[in-house]
Scaffold this motif. Structure first.
Motif: not given
Length: 244
Positions: A79, A81-85, A210
């Motif tokens: 995941s 995208k969620q990690t970066l956010i 997310l």
């Protein structure tokens, strides 16, 4: 025998050197905090010194934030995208705490300078008030975009109010003023960010969040606050030594 014991009781040159190095290190840390005290919070708003020191604080805190989030299982390649956010949100919180003057274990200073009269000083320092508003716009934007619970405006505003009140209370232990105007401007900024998110996102209430869990928000906030209070001042002082 007594002479032998006396010689053993005298610290060796290596021990004395180690003690001197430790003393020098803590003197450097305290000097760093004094430098930041004078550079970061000048009257007249958000100077470049404050922005620069906030960047240093983000780098210093990132050394701990990323490993701890990984330890909590909040960093996953599946995941990305969620990690970066999550990481961006954590760095944003570091920047907020850095810019508003969150206390650290090395710079506690009890000061009951409190302003409970709203709006008066806000008018005389309008630029700083606007910058305080802008500082909390990302909070109002990110909360409803990530967590389903905060799609309700009352939950977003309640979280922002609790956060900004906690910050203002913490400033009793710093050299900054605990100010009702900061609470007002921070709330306005959060409200603006919320409506920006609602405006630019189609079907706002159905937007996929997310898979972010509510507890993740509390984990990130708690982790960032502990790092900024206990660990970040030491790593930041080392970075300042490399730069200066």
């Amino acid at each position: 025998i007594w002479g032998h014991l006396a010689l053993q009781a005298v610290p060796s040159r290596q021990v004395l050197n180690n003690l001197n190095n430790i003393t020098l290190y803590f003197d450097t840390v305290l000097m760093y905090n004094e430098i930041i005290k004078h550079l970061r919070f000048r009257q007249g708003g958000l100077s470049m010194h404050r922005i620069y020191s906030a960047l240093i604080d983000i780098v210093a805190a990132a050394i701990f934030i990323v490993p701890l989030l990984a330890l909590y299982g909040k960093i996953s390649l599946r995941s990305l995208k969620q990690t970066l956010i999550y990481i961006v949100f954590a760095f944003y919180l570091v920047a907020v705490l850095s810019l508003v003057g969150f206390p650290s274990v090395l710079s506690l200073n009890l000061d009951f300078t409190i302003n409970i009269i709203p709006l008066v000083d806000m008018i005389s320092d309008f630029v700083n008030a606007c910058l305080n508003v802008l500082l909390f716009v990302p909070l109002g934007f990110l909360l409803p975009m990530l967590w389903k619970k905060y799609k309700a405006i009352k939950n977003t505003m309640l979280f922002a109010m609790c956060m900004t009140i906690a910050i203002e209370i913490s400033q009793i232990f710093t050299f900054r003023t605990t100010d009702i105007n900061d609470i007002i401007t921070n709330m306005v900024g959060t409200l603006g960010g919320y409506f920006i998110a609602k405006r630019i996102t189609k079907n706002f209430t159905q937007y996929p969040e997310l898979n972010a869990e509510n507890k993740d928000l509390y984990i990130i906030c708690g982790t960032v606050m502990l790092i900024m209070f206990l660990l970040q001042p030491f790593t930041a002082s080392l970075l300042w030594e490399l730069i200066l």
